[in-house]
Scaffold this motif. Structure first.
Motif, PDB file in Angstrom:
ATOM      1  N   SER B  99       0.908  -1.271   0.006  1.00  0.00           N
ATOM      2  CA  SER B  99      -0.105   0.040   0.172  1.00  0.00           C
ATOM      3  C   SER B  99       0.813   1.204  -0.007  1.00  0.00           C
ATOM      4  O   SER B  99       0.625   2.217   1.011  1.00  0.00           O
ATOM      5  N   LEU B 100       1.787   1.445  -0.924  1.00  0.00           N
ATOM      6  CA  LEU B 100       2.829   2.607  -0.987  1.00  0.00           C
ATOM      7  C   LEU B 100       2.277   3.257  -2.205  1.00  0.00           C
ATOM      8  O   LEU B 100       1.899   2.670  -3.144  1.00  0.00           O
ATOM      9  N   TYR B 101       2.416   4.585  -2.395  1.00  0.00           N
ATOM     10  CA  TYR B 101       2.352   5.429  -3.652  1.00  0.00           C
ATOM     11  C   TYR B 101       3.714   5.483  -4.539  1.00  0.00           C
ATOM     12  O   TYR B 101       4.671   6.096  -3.704  1.00  0.00           O
ATOM     13  N   ASP B 102       3.884   4.812  -5.268  1.00  0.00           N
ATOM     14  CA  ASP B 102       5.186   4.455  -5.936  1.00  0.00           C
ATOM     15  C   ASP B 102       5.654   5.770  -6.481  1.00  0.00           C
ATOM     16  O   ASP B 102       6.975   5.908  -6.303  1.00  0.00           O
ATOM     17  N   ASP B 103       4.754   6.879  -6.719  1.00  0.00           N
ATOM     18  CA  ASP B 103       5.602   8.227  -7.302  1.00  0.00           C
ATOM     19  C   ASP B 103       5.661   9.237  -6.012  1.00  0.00           C
ATOM     20  O   ASP B 103       6.094  10.368  -6.638  1.00  0.00           O
ATOM     21  N   LEU B 104       5.396   8.741  -4.896  1.00  0.00           N
ATOM     22  CA  LEU B 104       5.735   9.631  -3.948  1.00  0.00           C
ATOM     23  C   LEU B 104       6.785   9.347  -3.220  1.00  0.00           C
ATOM     24  O   LEU B 104       7.151   8.035  -3.026  1.00  0.00           O
TER      25      LEU B 104
END
Lengths: 375, 334
Positions: B99-104
Motif C-alpha cells: 500500500s505505498l504510492y510509488d510516485d511519492l
C-alpha cells in the motif's frame, strides 16, 4: 477531518506534479484540439479547382466567371470544350466543381434571368457544401449588381426577375462548422473527457496498487476520499476550460458575450453528472486501461449525438431522441448561449433543468455505488 | 451483542483482542467459523494457516471493515460491530501489498499517512523522523517509493502503518515475496516493537517466523485448532516424536514406514525422511530397528525437534496432511 481531506488533496497534486507529462498534455490538448478544429479542419473550403465549359464566349460570361474567381472559393483551372470533357475532369477528381454557361447566356441575361449550371462533386460533402453556398450567394450578388446596372440605364423597371439563376445540381444539408461553432462544443467535450477519465483512473489505480485497501482500513471517511479526489480533478478541468477560452478568444477571435462566472458555475452542474459517470466507470473497471476504454465509450455517443460536430436538427428522429438524453447536448446549448449569444440565467433554465436533474441523480447514485465498492 | 462478549471486552482486562464465536459467511461458504480468540496486550501473536483458512477474513473483521455474520469481538476494548470507525483510528494495518504510492517519496508517503491518521501537525515531523530511523531509511527520504528495493518498501509500508503510534497493529502476510535477509530485519523490527509494548497480530505461513511469536494461533478451515506459545505447543500440545532417517533405498523405507501403525506421517525432505510418530510411542532407535528388520540399510536416524510446520500439519486429519504440507511449501520456504 480537515487534515484527512487536505492529505488526500495534497497527495493528488503530488501525483499530478510527478506525472508532469500527463499534466502538460491535459493543458495542451485543448489548445491542440482548437487548432485542429479551428484551422486544419476549416470547413469553409476555398480555391476549389473548377472546370469551365463556356458555350457563350460572351463578355457577360467572362465577367461572371471573374466574379466567381474573385470570391476566393473557386479557382478556374480548366477551360473545356465539351460537356464530356468537363464531366471527365470531375470524375477523375481533378476538378471538384464544373461551371456550364449556356450559348445564349448574354442574350438571356439581357432579356430575363440567365441560367448557369454548376456541377458539384458531392462525394466530398464539405467541399460540396461550401461550393454550393458560395455559388448560390454569388448568383444572388451578381443578380443584384446587374439589376443595379440596368437601373442606371434607360430601361427602368423592365426586368423584375433575377437575371442570374445559378442552378446547383448536387444538394447537401448545409451546416456551418467553424471555429466559432466548434469552440463551445470543445469546452464541453474537454470537461467531460477529463472528469470521467481522470476520476475513473485515479480510483482504479489505487485499487490496482492496493492503496485503496489501506485507505479503507484507515479512519478516512468516504466523502473525504471522494471529495479529495474530486477537487483536484475539477481544478484541472477548469484549467483546461480556461486555456481553451483564452486561445479561442485571442487566437480565433471567438467572442465571449455572456457572463464567465455564470459559465463556470453551470459547468460545475454539468461536471457533477460526468464525475458520477467517472465513479461508475471506476467501479466497473478492473485495470487502468480498461477504465480508459470504458470512459472513452461513454463519451463517444456524446461527441457524435450532442450537436458538437453535427447539428441535431439534421439527425433522424431516433438519434434526436438519444441526443435529448445526453447531458452534453444541454451543456452545449448553455455554453453556446453564454459565449456566443450572451444570454443570461433566465434564458438558460430550459437547458439547465435536465442537466441539474441528471447531475443530482447520477452523482447521488455514484456516491452510493462508491460507498458499496469500499465495503 | 451478547452480555458475555461485553464482559470480555473491558479495556483493562489485559487483552487487546477478544472474540467470541466470531463467524463470517460468504453465501454458503463459512470463511470464519465460531472463532474465539484472545490476544494479550503487548504480545506478538502469530496467526497461522494455509491460504483460504480464514486469516485475512478474521483480520478484516477485527479492523472494522467487514461485518461479522455472527459472534462478537472487541479490539482495544471497542466493539467491532458497534464502533468500527473508532477502531480504525487506533490500529495500524499493513498488508502484503504494501500500500505505498510509488510516485511519492518516502517522506511524502509517511506524511500522507500521518495526515490520514490525524497525527497532530506539531508531532508530525518528529514521528516521521522516528519512522525513518526505525525503517533504516535515513538518506533515502527523497527517494520515490517505487525506486526502493523490496526490503525497504516493506519497512516503509510498516512505518506508514505505525506513523500514528497505534497500540495494536495487524500485519497481513507482511513478508510475502521479500528476500530472507530483509525478512529477518523486518522481524527484528517487529520483535522490538512488541518488546516496547505494541500488540502485534501477524499472519504468516513461514514457519521460521512463527517460532519468533509469543503466541501462535493455528487456524484451519475457519476454526482455531490450537493456540499457545511455540514452546508450549511443542511440549504439551504436540508431544509427538519426530525422527529423521537416511537410508539407501529411501522410497522403500518411506513405503514401509507409511504402513507402520506407529507412524503418523512420512515426508521426504531432500535426501532424508522426516517421520512424525504417534504420540508417546517410540524414538529414532526403534525406527532404525524397524527398518533394518525389514531389510532396509539405514545410514542414520536422529530424534529431532518438531518444527512449527509439523505442529501445524499434525492438527489436520491424516488424509489431508500431504495436501496441507504441499500448500505450505508452495507458499515459500519453511
Amino acid at each position: 477531518m480537515a487534515s484527512r481531506l487536505l492529505g488526500i488533496i495534497a497527495k493528488e497534486f503530488i501525483h499530478l506534479r510527478r506525472d508532469w507529462l500527463a499534466l502538460v498534455l491535459a493543458l495542451a490538448v485543448p489548445v491542440a484540439m482548437l487548432f485542429i478544429f479551428g484551422w486544419a479542419i476549416n470547413t469553409d473550403v476555398k480555391h476549389v479547382p473548377t472546370a469551365v465549359f463556356d458555350q457563350s464566349g460572351s463578355v457577360e460570361a467572362r465577367q461572371f466567371l471573374e466574379a466567381m474567381e474573385n470570391s476566393q472559393y473557386f479557382a478556374m483551372r480548366y477551360w473545356t470544350r465539351s460537356h464530356a470533357e468537363l464531366t471527365r475532369l470531375i470524375d477523375r477528381g481533378s476538378a471538384k466543381v464544373g461551371v456550364v454557361i449556356p450559348p445564349d447566356f448574354a442574350r438571356r441575361l439581357a432579356r430575363q434571368a440567365a441560367e448557369v449550371q454548376v456541377i458539384v462533386d458531392a462525394s466530398d460533402p464539405q467541399v460540396a457544401t461550401s461550393a454550393i453556398n458560395a455559388a448560390s450567394s454569388l448568383g444572388a450578388q451578381r443578380s443584384l449588381e446587374i439589376i443595379t446596372k440596368t437601373l442606371e440605364g434607360t430601361t427602368l423597371g423592365r426586368r423584375t426577375g433575377v437575371p442570374f439563376d445559378v442552378r446547383v445540381r448536387a444538394w447537401y444539408n448545409p451546416d456551418l462548422v467553424s471555429a466559432i461553432f466548434i469552440v463551445p462544443g470543445l469546452i464541453g467535450a474537454l470537461l467531460m473527457q477529463t472528469t470521467i477519465t481522470a476520476m475513473a483512473v485515479s480510483v482504479v489505480r489505487e485499487r490496482e496498487k492496493g492503496t485503496l485497501e489501506a485507505l479503507i482500513v484507515s479512519p478516512i471517511r468516504r466523502w473525504e476520499l471522494l471529495l479529495g479526489k474530486i477537487i483536484p480533478n475539477l481544478l484541472v478541468a477548469y484549467g483546461q476550460m480556461t486555456m481553451a477560452l483564452i486561445v479561442a478568444h485571442f487566437v480565433f477571435d471567438v467572442p465571449i458575450r455572456g457572463s464567465l462566472p455564470l459559465l463556470y458555475g453551470l459547468a460545475l452542474v454539468f461536471m457533477m453528472g460526468t464525475l458520477g459517470i467517472g465513479i461508475f466507470v471506476s467501479a466497473a473497471a478492473r485495470t487502468v486501461p480498461q477504465a480508459m476504454q470504458m470512459a472513452f465509450l461513454t463519451f463517444l455517443p456524446s461527441i457524435y449525438l450532442s450537436g458538437l460536430l453535427f447539428p441535431i436538427e439534421g439527425m433522424p428522429t431516433g438519434a434526436q431522441y438519444l441526443a435529448s438524453i445526453i447531458p452534453l447536448t444541454y451543456f452545449l446549448r448553455i455554453v453556446r448561449g453564454i459565449i456566443l449569444k450572451g444570454v443570461g440565467f433566465g434564458d438558460l433554465w430550459p437547458s439547465l433543468l435536465p442537466l441539474l436533474v441528471f447531475g443530482v441523480v447520477i452523482f447521488s447514485l455514484a456516491v452510493i455505488k462508491f460507498r458499496k465498492q469500499l465495503d | 451483542m451478547s452480555a458475555e462478549g461485553a464482559r470480555g471486552a473491558g479495556p483493562d482486562d489485559g487483552f487487546a483482542v477478544v472474540t467470541e464465536g466470531l463467524t463470517r459467511r460468504f453465501g454458503k461458504r463459512v470463511a470464519v467459523d465460531h472463532l474465539s480468540l484472545r490476544v494479550r496486550k503487548g504480545e506478538l501473536y502469530g496467526f497461522l494457516g494455509p491460504n483460504g483458512a480464514g486469516k485475512s477474513t478474521t483480520l478484516r473483521m477485527l479492523c472494522g471493515i467487514l461485518e461479522p455474520s455472527e459472534g462478537t469481538g472487541s479490539v482495544l476494548g471497542i466493539d467491532i460491530r458497534r464502533e468500527p470507525e473508532r477502531i480504525k483510528a487506533l490500529i495500524g494495518y499493513m498488508s502484503q501489498r504494501f500500500s505505498l504510492y510509488d510516485d511519492l517519496t518516502v517522506v511524502e508517503n509517511l506524511t500522507f499517512y500521518a495526515r490520514v491518521y490525524m497525527v497532530p501537525r506539531a508531532l508530525r515531523a518528529e514521528r516521521i523522523a522516528q519512522m525513518i530511523q526505525l525503517a533504516d531509511l535515513g538518506g533515502r527520504e527523497r527517494q520515490q517509493a517505487g525506486a526502493l528495493s523490496g526490503g525497504y518498501r516493506q519497512r516503509l509500508a510498516l512505518t506508514c502503518a505505525l506513523v500514528h503510534a497505534p497500540r495494536l497493529i495487524f500485519l497481513d502476510e507482511p513478508t510475502a515475496g521479500v528476500d530472507p535477509v530483509s525478512r529477518r530485519t523486518f522481524w527484528a523490527v517487529i520483535r522490538h516493537l512488541a518488546d516496547e509494548g505494541t500488540t502485534i497480530v501477524v499472519t504468516t505461513h513461514y514457519m521460521d517466523e512463527a517460532e519468533l511469536c509469543d503466541t501462535l494461533g493455528f487456524i484451519y478451515q475457519g476454526q482455531l485448532i490450537a493456540q499457545g506459545s511455540p514452546a508450549i505447543i511443542k511440549t504439551e500440545t504436540f508431544r509427538k516424536p519426530v525422527v529423521e532417517v537416511d537410508a539407501a533405498d529411501l522410497r522403500r523405507a518411506a513405503a514401509l514406514l507409511q504402513d507402520w501403525d506407529a507412524v503418523e506421517e512420512v515426508l521426504r525432505v531432500s535426501t532424508r525422511l522426516r517421520v512424525v510418530l504417534a504420540q508417546d510411542h517410540t524414538a529414532a532407535a526403534d525406527v532404525a530397528a524397524y527398518l533394518r528388520r525389514q531389510g532396509v540399510e539405514v545410514r542414520w536416524a536422529h530424534d529431532v525437534e518438531p518444527s512449527v510446520e509439523d505442529l501445524f500439519v499434525s492438527f489436520v486429519d491424516k488424509e489431508r496432511k500431504a495436501r496441507v504440507r504441499e500448500q505450505l511449501r508452495a507458499l515459500g520456504p519453511a
